[in-house]
Design a protein around this motif. Structure first.
Motif, mmCIF file in Angstrom:
data_model
loop_
_atom_site.group_PDB
_atom_site.id
_atom_site.type_symbol
_atom_site.label_atom_id
_atom_site.label_comp_id
_atom_site.label_asym_id
_atom_site.label_seq_id
_atom_site.Cartn_x
_atom_site.Cartn_y
_atom_site.Cartn_z
ATOM 1 N N ILE A 272 0.267 4.723 -1.002
ATOM 2 C CA ILE A 272 1.261 5.331 -0.126
ATOM 3 C C ILE A 272 1.600 6.747 -0.600
ATOM 4 O O ILE A 272 1.638 7.702 0.186
ATOM 5 N N CYS B 15 8.818 2.569 -0.573
ATOM 6 C CA CYS B 15 8.348 3.470 0.490
ATOM 7 C C CYS B 15 9.491 4.342 0.985
ATOM 8 O O CYS B 15 9.309 5.536 1.257
ATOM 9 N N GLU C 196 5.805 1.047 8.873
ATOM 10 C CA GLU C 196 5.279 -0.282 8.570
ATOM 11 C C GLU C 196 5.462 -1.130 9.821
ATOM 12 O O GLU C 196 6.499 -1.034 10.480
ATOM 13 N N ASP D 96 1.517 1.691 6.909
ATOM 14 C CA ASP D 96 1.440 0.669 5.866
ATOM 15 C C ASP D 96 1.214 -0.661 6.591
ATOM 16 O O ASP D 96 2.112 -1.176 7.246
ATOM 17 N N TYR E 173 -2.846 0.153 2.126
ATOM 18 C CA TYR E 173 -2.604 -1.239 1.744
ATOM 19 C C TYR E 173 -2.193 -1.342 0.289
ATOM 20 O O TYR E 173 -2.698 -0.605 -0.566
#
Length: 406
Positions: A99, A123, A163, A192, A213
């Motif tokens: 990420i 995140c 996400e 994500d 991932y």
């Protein structure tokens, strides 16, 4: 090394998923090993100085240093790209390394990022705290509200991050809408996809530019090693991600890449069974009176069920419940479990349950948690491979001991 017979993209892209997961990206040495070879080496020797110079100049194929690429990691990357439908992939040491590399490599000071606010705690840190330290502004929106995405766009917006389903709220973002909106405004989309897995959802088919991932989760799926993966186009890799990875070094180890390769061989089988179990468990929990609510994308009662089933082939392996008695009752419920482990991981062969407000999202400010719906009574369950009736019975007895039922 040589590729397995038929290992060209035209052929392997026509293979069905199960075959791709077992054989995609396989390289073999002159020994003809059937299990992928593990290259535990940091560097590589050259036949002559001219070869070394040619490789560093990019004029000769081959390896130079495992921070740049390793043959075992390359097999994992090629297989991941194949099953995702991406042009290329690069592996990282952890999911958060994936990420972070993906986001930092595509922004610069003065840029703006729009993100869904329902994110894994780390995140949110990247988007909300880390990027602004380097002069990158960020706006967090309700990812389920298409109009909110539109309203957040600025002239300097360069990336959208999301996400779906989100951790731990299971909010579902309309991938097609967000990707179209981003591209209309010249921005890239980073997704994500860890909750959905590449088996259940492929964001690239909706226009996502980068998919990341935590391979630690379903891809390994057995609680053994850490790893991550970034999937994208050759252009984005060459212009943005590869220079960042080459010079900052968030690489996966060859051993962990080998474990991930072994995990991929059974990914479809495990995710399919875990989805079966999650559907059974979610249905049973919905029948237990006493919970405030049960969230699972596969349930028709889930508020975004139609969108989830449009984007995903199954409801996934994760569900969430809320107990009425806040943290005290949530802890009592967790402490009463006999089979399901208290753990903050997901995607494991073993069923795992956690209290997000005190674990995965403890670093998120209380006001922000409550805005997301992460209350003191919320619990997240990652459903594993045990017999579903054993899991249901364990949850039922824990609910009784915690005073939720009975």
């Amino acid at each position: 090394m040589k590729r397995h017979t038929g290992q060209d993209k035209d052929k392997t892209s026509r293979w069905r998923l199960e075959t791709q997961l077992v054989r995609g990206g396989t390289w073999r040495s002159e020994l003809g090993e059937t299990s992928e070879a593990m290259f535990m080496t940091s560097g590589y020797a050259y036949d002559c100085a001219e070869d070394a110079a040619a490789r560093f100049a990019g004029d000769q194929e081959g390896y130079t240093y495992s921070r740049l690429r390793n043959p075992t990691a390359a097999m994992f990357e090629d297989r991941m790209a194949l099953i995702e439908g991406a042009e290329v992939a690069r592996s990282t040491a952890t999911g958060m390394a994936a990420i972070t590399a993906a986001m930092l490599s595509i922004v610069k000071a003065g840029d703006h990022v729009v993100s869904s606010r329902a994110l894994f705690g780390s995140c949110r840190y990247v988007v909300e705290t880390l990027l602004p330290r380097f002069g990158v502004e960020s706006t967090l929106v309700d990812g389920t509200d298409n109009e909110a995405w539109k309203a957040a766009v600025r002239p300097n917006t360069v990336a959208f991050f999301l996400e779906t389903p989100a951790n731990p709220t299971l909010d579902v973002v309309d991938l097609q809408f967000v990707c179209d909106l981003a591209h209309e405004n010249g921005a890239l989309v980073v997704v994500d996809n860890v909750f959905a897995t590449p088996v259940l959802q492929k964001p690239i088919t909706y226009g996502a530019d980068i998919v990341a991932y935590s391979a630690t989760k379903h891809i390994d799926g057995q609680g053994r090693v850490l790893g991550g993966c970034i999937l994208t186009s050759e252009k984005i890799l060459d212009e943005h991600i590869l220079p960042f990875i080459r010079n900052t070094g968030p690489n996966i180890s060859p051993f962990n890449a080998w474990v991930m390769l072994k995990g991929l061989e059974t990914l479809d089988l495990r995710v399919s069974k875990m989805c079966d179990n999650a559907e059974r468990v979610a249905g049973a929990l919905a029948d237990i009176s006493g919970f405030d609510w049960i969230k699972y994308p596969g349930l028709k009662s889930f508020s975004q069920h139609d969108l989830a089933m449009k984007q995903m082939t199954r409801g996934g392996t994760i569900l969430a419940v809320q107990v009425p008695g806040g943290r005290e009752q949530a802890f009592k419920f967790l402490n009463s479990l006999e089979i399901i482990d208290i753990s903050n991981n997901i995607g494991d062969a073993k069923s795992l349950m956690t209290h997000p407000a005190s674990t995965t999202h403890a670093s998120v400010a209380e006001e922000a948690r409550l805005q997301l719906g992460i209350t003191e009574g919320m619990l997240r369950l990652s459903v594993g491979l045990e017999h579903p009736e054993d899991l249901i019975e364990d949850l039922q007895q824990a609910a009784e001991k915690a005073g939720i039922t009975g």
